[in-house]
Design an enzyme around this catalytic site. Structure first.
Site, mmCIF file in Angstrom:
data_model
loop_
_atom_site.group_PDB
_atom_site.id
_atom_site.type_symbol
_atom_site.label_atom_id
_atom_site.label_comp_id
_atom_site.label_asym_id
_atom_site.label_seq_id
_atom_site.Cartn_x
_atom_site.Cartn_y
_atom_site.Cartn_z
ATOM 1 N N LYS A 138 0.857 -1.189 0.000
ATOM 2 C CA LYS A 138 0.000 0.000 0.000
ATOM 3 C C LYS A 138 0.889 1.233 0.000
ATOM 4 O O LYS A 138 1.682 1.443 0.927
ATOM 5 C CB LYS A 138 -0.904 -0.019 1.229
ATOM 6 C CG LYS A 138 -1.807 1.204 1.312
ATOM 7 C CD LYS A 138 -2.774 1.085 2.467
ATOM 8 C CE LYS A 138 -3.617 2.344 2.578
ATOM 9 N NZ LYS A 138 -4.568 2.263 3.676
ATOM 10 N N LYS A 145 -2.195 -1.601 -3.821
ATOM 11 C CA LYS A 145 -3.070 -0.427 -3.771
ATOM 12 C C LYS A 145 -2.235 0.841 -3.825
ATOM 13 O O LYS A 145 -1.246 0.917 -3.100
ATOM 14 C CB LYS A 145 -3.851 -0.499 -2.464
ATOM 15 C CG LYS A 145 -4.749 0.663 -2.197
ATOM 16 C CD LYS A 145 -5.282 0.575 -0.799
ATOM 17 C CE LYS A 145 -6.062 1.840 -0.521
ATOM 18 N NZ LYS A 145 -6.420 1.989 0.845
HETATM 19 C C1 PBG Z 1 -7.582 3.294 5.677
HETATM 20 C C2 PBG Z 1 -7.864 3.117 4.235
HETATM 21 C C3 PBG Z 1 -7.670 4.045 3.201
HETATM 22 C C4 PBG Z 1 -8.165 3.441 2.056
HETATM 23 C C5 PBG Z 1 -8.599 2.162 2.400
HETATM 24 N N1 PBG Z 1 -8.392 1.978 3.751
HETATM 25 C C6 PBG Z 1 -7.144 5.422 3.219
HETATM 26 C C7 PBG Z 1 -5.782 5.716 3.667
HETATM 27 O O1 PBG Z 1 -4.952 4.839 3.911
HETATM 28 O O2 PBG Z 1 -5.529 6.912 3.832
HETATM 29 C C8 PBG Z 1 -8.238 4.067 0.691
HETATM 30 C C9 PBG Z 1 -9.367 3.602 -0.161
HETATM 31 C C10 PBG Z 1 -9.684 4.477 -1.310
HETATM 32 O O3 PBG Z 1 -9.059 5.522 -1.549
HETATM 33 O O4 PBG Z 1 -10.610 4.111 -2.033
HETATM 34 N N2 PBG Z 1 -6.278 3.040 6.069
HETATM 35 ZN ZN ZN Z 2 -5.821 3.878 8.095
#
Ligand code: PBG
Ligand code: ZN
Length: 334
Positions: A205, A258
């Site tokens: 991520k 992601k």
């Molecule tokens: C929480 C989380 C996020 C997303 C999924 N879980 C945001 C982040 O890490 O700031 C992003 C999902 C999206 O943008 O569709 N940690």
């Molecule tokens: Zn988070």
């Protein structure tokens, strides 16, 4: 000229026969935002077509989705009281476990419920873990330094995951990016008898600006600083393989990459490196760019969406988490 690649492009029958990439509704996971209250179906301004639902309206929407074959959900909790220690993330009256138990009671094994496990929507500071101040010798000269404490955060995330499993979640999906949380979570679930509750790891991520609309939807933006001390640096590729292999080793069932669109090379690399199924998350910013350009009449929504889904699959994604899933399936875009 005996080489004529155009021969297999002559008409749609032969094109379909030789297509190397095939999409199926089985590969899609549809995200939902669930909040407290009753009869809530509140459109999220930054994500056209996506809503906040209360449990009662969520049930109706899920039922309609099930009829067309949307049977795998990823649930996010919104609007929980925020505390510095994120304790509302695992409380008995917490929104996600409540929603999960109602969904599973209503739809049983016709519905596969996956829950996002992270505390950024539950902490006052909006970080994905617990903030602590390092000891004085490590403090800088200026403003007091705080850091996201890895191991304390892992304990909290494990409690959250367990509360979702106890409510009946089929799978938990930690999105926090703390080190060692997959192994710790696997142990916690196993010790409590949840040996068959799966883990989909947000293993790879990146710290990305593509999460912008989501942070508005989930009210989860960090109040200060950014997430770069735990989410990955977009400049790195080798490190994605390292993260993916660690989570495979620690007991994850699905490895996720992601965001998706700007990271197709990473999807391909990770797919070649692990034996587990690979998912990609077509995130909020990617969704909103397509929806707004389509609404303005600049692009053909169906064609662009399906071109993107094809690209994820061709890159190696077995599974796609996307806000477009309902449209794709319901409108017969496959
Ligand atoms: C929480 C989380 C996020 C997303 C999924 N879980 C945001 C982040 O890490 O700031 C992003 C999902 C999206 O943008 O569709 N940690
Ligand atoms: Zn988070």
């Amino acid at each position: 000229m005996n080489q004529r690649p155009r021969r297999t492009r002559k008409n749609s029958i032969i094109r379909n026969l030789v297509a190397e990439t095939r999409l199926s509704k089985d590969q899609f996971i549809y995200p939902y935002f669930v909040t407290h209250g009753q009869n809530v179906k509140h459109p999220i301004a930054a994500m056209p077509g996506i809503n906040h639902f209360s449990v009662d309206t969520l049930l109706k929407d899920v039922e309609a989705g099930l009829k067309v074959g949307i049977n795998k959900l990823l649930l996010f909790g919104v609007g929980e009281p925020k505390t510095a220690d994120g304790s509302s993330a695992y409380g008995k009256e917490s929104i996600v476990p409540g929603a999960v138990s109602v969904l599973k009671k209503t739809f049983g094994d016709d519905l596969f419920v996956i829950t996002d496990v992270c505390v950024c929507a539950y902490t006052t500071h909006g970080h994905c873990g617990i903030l602590t101040s390092p000891p004085a010798p490590l403090q800088g000269r200026g403003e007091k330094l705080s850091v996201v404490d890895n191991d304390l955060s892992v304990e909290l995330l494990c409690k959250m995951a367990l509360s979702h499993a106890q409510a009946g979640a089929d799978m938990v999906a930690p999105s926090d990016m703390m080190d060692g949380r997959i192994g710790a979570m696997r142990n916690k679930l196993d010790e409590n008898g949840f040996v068959n509750t799966g883990i989909m790891s947000y293993a790879v991520k990146f710290a990305s600006a593509y999460y912008g609309p989501f942070r508005e939807a989930a009210d989860s933006a960090p109040q200060s600083g950014d997430r770069k001390s735990y989410q990955m640096d977009a400049r790195n590729g080798n490190e994605t393989v390292r993260e993916a292999l660690l989570d495979e080793e620690e007991g994850a069932d699905i490895i996720m990459v992601k965001p998706a669109l700007a990271y197709l090379d990473i999807i391909q690399r990770v797919k070649e490196s692990v034996l587990l199924p690979v998912a990609c998350y077509n995130v909020s910013g990617e969704y909103t760019m397509v929806k707004t350009a389509a609404a303005a009449g600049y692009i053909d929504e169906q064609k662009i969406v399906m071109e993107n889904m094809t690209a994820f699959t061709r890159a190696g994604a077995d599974i796609i988490i996307t806000y477009h899933a309902r449209d794709i399936v319901e409108k017969g875009w496959l």
